[in-house]
Structures are given as C-alpha cells and as structure tokens.
Write an enzyme that holds these catalytic residues in place. Structure first.
Site, PDB file in Angstrom:
ATOM      1  N   ASP A 248     -25.814   4.841 -39.156  1.00 47.57           N
ATOM      2  CA  ASP A 248     -25.901   6.241 -39.566  1.00 47.57           C
ATOM      3  C   ASP A 248     -26.143   6.289 -41.066  1.00 47.57           C
ATOM      4  OD1 ASP A 248     -25.294   6.964 -37.042  1.00 47.57           O
ATOM      5  OD2 ASP A 248     -23.285   7.753 -37.476  1.00 47.57           O
ATOM      6  N   LYS A 270     -28.994  11.388 -39.397  1.00 44.36           N
ATOM      7  CA  LYS A 270     -29.334  12.324 -40.457  1.00 44.36           C
ATOM      8  C   LYS A 270     -28.184  12.487 -41.429  1.00 44.36           C
ATOM      9  CE  LYS A 270     -27.804  15.863 -37.352  1.00 44.36           C
ATOM     10  NZ  LYS A 270     -27.888  17.182 -36.860  1.00 44.36           N
ATOM     11  N   MET A 383     -17.560  18.960 -38.887  1.00 42.56           N
ATOM     12  CA  MET A 383     -18.876  19.563 -39.112  1.00 42.56           C
ATOM     13  C   MET A 383     -18.801  21.061 -39.359  1.00 42.56           C
ATOM     14  SD  MET A 383     -21.246  17.426 -36.446  1.00 42.56           S
ATOM     15  CE  MET A 383     -20.152  17.225 -35.065  1.00 42.56           C
TER      16      MET A 383
HETATM   17  N1  SAH Z   1     -17.805  10.045 -35.180  1.00 46.28           N
HETATM   18  C1  SAH Z   1     -17.314  10.625 -36.405  1.00 46.28           C
HETATM   19  C2  SAH Z   1     -17.632  12.095 -36.520  1.00 46.28           C
HETATM   20  C3  SAH Z   1     -19.074  12.387 -36.648  1.00 46.28           C
HETATM   21  S1  SAH Z   1     -19.388  14.092 -36.912  1.00 46.28           S
HETATM   22  C4  SAH Z   1     -15.815  10.389 -36.498  1.00 46.28           C
HETATM   23  O1  SAH Z   1     -15.199   9.940 -35.522  1.00 46.28           O
HETATM   24  O2  SAH Z   1     -15.251  10.633 -37.558  1.00 46.28           O
HETATM   25  C5  SAH Z   1     -19.513  14.187 -38.659  1.00 46.28           C
HETATM   26  C6  SAH Z   1     -18.361  14.967 -39.219  1.00 46.28           C
HETATM   27  O3  SAH Z   1     -17.225  14.137 -39.323  1.00 46.28           O
HETATM   28  C7  SAH Z   1     -18.562  15.482 -40.614  1.00 46.28           C
HETATM   29  O4  SAH Z   1     -19.285  16.680 -40.624  1.00 46.28           O
HETATM   30  C8  SAH Z   1     -17.159  15.680 -41.080  1.00 46.28           C
HETATM   31  O5  SAH Z   1     -16.600  16.852 -40.555  1.00 46.28           O
HETATM   32  C9  SAH Z   1     -16.458  14.517 -40.436  1.00 46.28           C
HETATM   33  N2  SAH Z   1     -16.387  13.365 -41.350  1.00 46.28           N
HETATM   34  C10 SAH Z   1     -16.916  12.153 -41.190  1.00 46.28           C
HETATM   35  N3  SAH Z   1     -16.619  11.355 -42.222  1.00 46.28           N
HETATM   36  C11 SAH Z   1     -15.860  12.085 -43.064  1.00 46.28           C
HETATM   37  C12 SAH Z   1     -15.214  11.843 -44.311  1.00 46.28           C
HETATM   38  N4  SAH Z   1     -15.305  10.649 -44.904  1.00 46.28           N
HETATM   39  N5  SAH Z   1     -14.497  12.826 -44.880  1.00 46.28           N
HETATM   40  C13 SAH Z   1     -14.399  14.024 -44.286  1.00 46.28           C
HETATM   41  N6  SAH Z   1     -14.975  14.323 -43.116  1.00 46.28           N
HETATM   42  C14 SAH Z   1     -15.703  13.371 -42.514  1.00 46.28           C
END
Ligand code: SAH
Length: 478
Positions: A248, A270, A383
């Site tokens: 990603d 993206k 998100m």
């Molecule tokens: N599979 C991922 C989520 C993907 S969706 C997981 O399990 O975490 C992407 C969303 O995850 C972002 O829009 C945000 O809301 C959250 N996210 C991912 N990394 C993050 C981070 N380092 N800090 C805060 N939010 C995060």
C-alpha cells in the site's frame, strides 16, 4: 580468535560444579545433548535434587575435590566463589579438560555461545567473551528471523535424506529439490502447522521424480499502523523472504527498509485521492508474480482483514489456486488507542468497541446510526476525516451527547503523531482549526477523555482540563 565447535556429548561424562539455578540451567542443556551429567556441590536447588532422585543426573555431595575431574570430557564451573572457580580452571588446565567458568571468559578454556535452537539446526553466536550481552541481543534478532518451522523442515529433510539422494543423484537437480523444499509448499505446510500435509507433499514430489518447479505463493501481511516496532515477527520473516512486495502507498519507508534488499517493490493502492491502482490490477499483479514462482508479499497497512479488502484478495487467490498465508497486523484502532493512552474498553463506561468505516456517502446511508449513537460503547471510526461534519451531525441527531469526549489521532504511531481531544459537539471545528489530515482515526466515547491524562506519544492538542469522568482522583488534583 576462538575455534568454533559443536561437541557431540552424547553418553559422555560432564561435570557441573555448583548446585544453584545457573548450574541447573547448564545441566538442562547438557541433558538435551545427551550428556551424562554429574553435579557436585554441598547443596542443590530443588530442581537438581529432583533430577538426582529420578536418576537423570549423578550427584557428588560436598565441596569440590580435584578428583571429580577424573573421566570427564568437559567441566562447567558455576560456583559463586571466584577463587574456587579459578582452582577448577587450573585443575582442568593441568589435566587437559575443557573448562567453562560461567560469565568468566578469562578463566574459561571454552565458551558456551548464545543459541538459536531449531534442532537439528543450531545457530550459535559468540562475542568471544567480549560482550555476551550484545551477543544475546543479536540472538533475539536472529531468533525473530528464523521461522519456528525451520527445525521441522530440517528434521523432515534429515529423515528423507537418503531417498532424496537416491532420487536426485545429480547435484544440480538435488540442489533444485532442496530449494523447492525450502521455498515451496512443504515449508509452507509446516509453517501452517500441518506436518502430515507437508510430508505428503514431499512424498508425492519424490514419487513423481521430476524436479518440482517452484510454485509461487502470496502472503497477505499486515504491516501495522506505521511504527516498524509493531510488525509481528512473522511479518518480518515474510518481508525477509519476499521476492516481490506489493505494498500500500501508506506503508512507511522504515518498514520497507526491513525487506530483503533485492526484493522488487511495487506501490499499489492509493493515498488520499492521488494515484490509485484499481483492485483488479492488484489481483493481476499477485497472480502474475506468483505464477512466475515468486514469493509475493501483499503488504497492507494495519491488519489485512480490517477495512483492507484483504477478504477480496483472499477470495481471488483461492479461486486461482495460489498458495497463501495470512499474517495479521495491529490495526489502527488498537495502535492509535495505545499510542494516545486510551483504553478502548472500561468496566463501567464502555463494554464494547465497534470498528466503523465512514468514508463516503454510500457507507453513510447503510450505517445503523441509532446503534452507533448508543452510550457505553467506544467507536473507532476509520477513514472518517473527510466526513467529520456529517458524522458529528448524525451522532448527535441520533442521541449521542454533544459532550461525549473524542480523541482524533493523526498519523498514529509515527513520529509526527498528533492527538486532538475535545467534545463531540466541537469536533469539526477543532479538526479544521488544527488541519487534521488522513490518515487519522477517531475514537468516540467516554474513554477518549483518558488521552488528556495518559497521553504519552507525540503531540497532544487538547483541553487538559477536560478530565475523564472515571478518574475522579485526577480531577480532584487538578
Ligand atoms: N487495514 C487498516 C485500515 C485501512 S483503512 C488497519 O487495519 O488499520 C485506512 C484508515 O485506517 C485510515 O483512513 C485511518 O482511518 C486508519 N489508519 C491507518 N493507519 C493509521 C495511522 N497510522 N494513524 C491513524 N489512522 C490510521
């Protein structure tokens, strides 16, 4: 320089002087190697006493005597007295016995390395006595890199060694077969803890005779939220073994730096609204490289099965008969909660946690808002930064109090982490004021106020006077 050696002590006499915990630990290793151990000491810890009772070791009661050295190959001195240890070392020297004095390289004629045990495979590390602590640190790192199934793989290879040799007399063919054994389905089955399947695969390959071509595989790996320290050991191993990494765009550089140097890296997915690889081309890339015999790692932020389309990728791999494994990662909700000091559950204030995604109007219409607005639960909203206005409006319209505390964590676990706290009613205004950007995670619920007192990582943008409802002691002190 020391001369490295792996000693066959099976059925050979070894003397351990000392009856304490260290002596017991050394004895354990010696017994594993099949040695006949005699422990000599005035007194024994219960563990050693028990082994004497069971007849697993012999016991010389009393203080050390020079004649204890008769007939032994090796000596380990584990007494607390340096003069006594020195005497044992000198006696050993005079009689050509190899003596190790625990933690005393100057007195020792051999040293016991730090060990990574994947029996029959052993990795031994020595700093020549210069810095055993550092050798131990290195040991921890290698321990993490060597997958636990490696030992079973070597055992299996050992049992089939003669048959493999007979089948593949030609050295090149045999080498190819061992490569296949390491890279292919046999090792994969062992990693998945299916030894019978692994052996079956090996037997089938031997029966068919032809050198099996390497079949590629895909590992769906969770990379966690950003801090490389939050990778699992298994994820690290997968990165070390990968030929191709489809990652990603959100995956941080320090994590990618942990991958095998010569692995091909391809950024997919993206970031924000910029370049965007459609899911279909991600599938096509996985298929292409796996079919070419590569070990593909599909590296995804957080956990692959939490809002990551990991389910679709899994379904695709299954349909196309590609071997796969799935390595979970620390999802943003857990990571952001930990790094902002917010316990997601609380005995009185939050009996459940919901992971919710709210990235577009479409998902808004399908959410059950009255469920989400319920009290005594914590929401972790993924998100959501683009939709804070609408989110806030809906929560309040469906009955969640405008005074409900929130914590909005931007770039959680990364050096630039910021944590914004406040009350639900002022969420959109505060987020705009501080220009909070994706990736950010919203934690909504009573527990979120805890960030004001327990926050420990990165910057806190909040109202320090807003105390958690359930920390009266702290509120009183303020
Ligand atoms: N599979 C991922 C989520 C993907 S969706 C997981 O399990 O975490 C992407 C969303 O995850 C972002 O829009 C945000 O809301 C959250 N996210 C991912 N990394 C993050 C981070 N380092 N800090 C805060 N939010 C995060």
């Amino acid at each position: 320089m020391l001369y490295p050696l792996f000693a066959d002590l099976n059925d050979r006499h070894v003397l351990v002087v000392g009856g304490g915990d260290i002596a017991a630990r050394k004895t354990t290793m010696l017994l594993k190697a099949g040695a006949r151990v005699t422990v000599g000491a005035p007194m024994l810890v219960p563990e050693l006493r028990e082994w004497v009772r069971q007849g697993r070791i012999a016991y010389k009661a009393g203080t050390y005597q020079t004649d204890w050295l008769e007939g032994v190959w090796l000596v380990i001195a584990a007494t607390r007295s340096r003069p006594l240890n020195a005497r044992i070392a000198a006696d050993g020297q005079a009689r050509q016995r190899l003596v190790n004095v625990v933690d005393d390289p100057a007195l020792s004629s051999f040293q016991v390395p730090a060990l990574i045990d994947r029996s029959p495979l052993l990795v031994a590390i020595s700093s020549g006595g210069a810095a055993p602590m550092l050798a131990r640190r290195l040991r921890e790192r290698i321990e993490g890199l060597l997958d636990p199934a490696f030992g079973s793989l070597v055992q299996l290879a050992q049992r089939y060694r003669a048959r493999i040799r007979a089948r593949y007399a030609d050295l090149t063919a045999r080498r190819r077969f061992y490569d296949w054994l390491h890279d292919g389905p046999v090792h994969a089955q062992l990693r998945a803890d299916r030894p019978a399947h692994a052996e079956h695969q090996l037997m089938t390959a031997l029966a068919e005779g032809a050198a099996p071509t390497t079949i590629g595989s895909v590992a769906l790996v969770g990379a966690g939220p950003g801090d490389p320290g939050l990778l699992t050991l298994r994820a690290l191993r997968a990165l070390n073994e990968a030929d191709v990494i489809l990652h990603d765009a959100l995956i941080s550089e320090p994590i990618l730096d942990l991958a095998r140097r010569d692995a091909v890296r391809i950024a997919v997915g993206k970031r924000g609204g910029s370049t965007h690889t459609p899911q279909a081309s991600i599938h096509a890339l996985m298929l292409e490289h796996a079919q070419a015999g590569c070990r593909v790692v599909r590296l995804k932020g957080g956990d692959p099965f939490v809002f990551g389309r990991g389910g679709e990728e899994l379904e695709f791999l299954r349909e196309h008969g590609i071997a796969y494994e799935i390595v979970p990662g620390i999802t943003a909700a857990l990571a952001c909660a930990a790094y902002s000091g917010v316990p997601l559950t609380h005995r009185e204030h939050a009996q459940s946690v919901r992971l919710v995604t709210a990235h577009c109007q479409q998902s808004f219409n399908t959410l059950d808002w009255s469920e989400l607005a319920r009290e005594r639960q914590t929401l972790a909203v993924y998100m959501g930064v683009g939709q804070l206005d609408e989110l806030t409006r809906q929560f309040i319209a469906h009955g969640r109090a405008a005074s409900t505390p929130f914590a909005l964590i931007e770039n959680g676990t990364l050096p630039q982490q910021r944590t914004l706290t406040g009350k639900l009613g002022e969420l959109p205004t505060l987020a705009t004021r501080h220009a909070i950007q994706a990736p950010a995670l919203l934690i909504l619920g009573e527990v979120a106020a805890q960030a004001n007192v327990s926050h420990w990582f990165g910057e806190l943008l909040g109202d320090p006077l807003l105390q958690p409802a359930f920390a009266p002691a702290l509120a009183d002190a303020a």
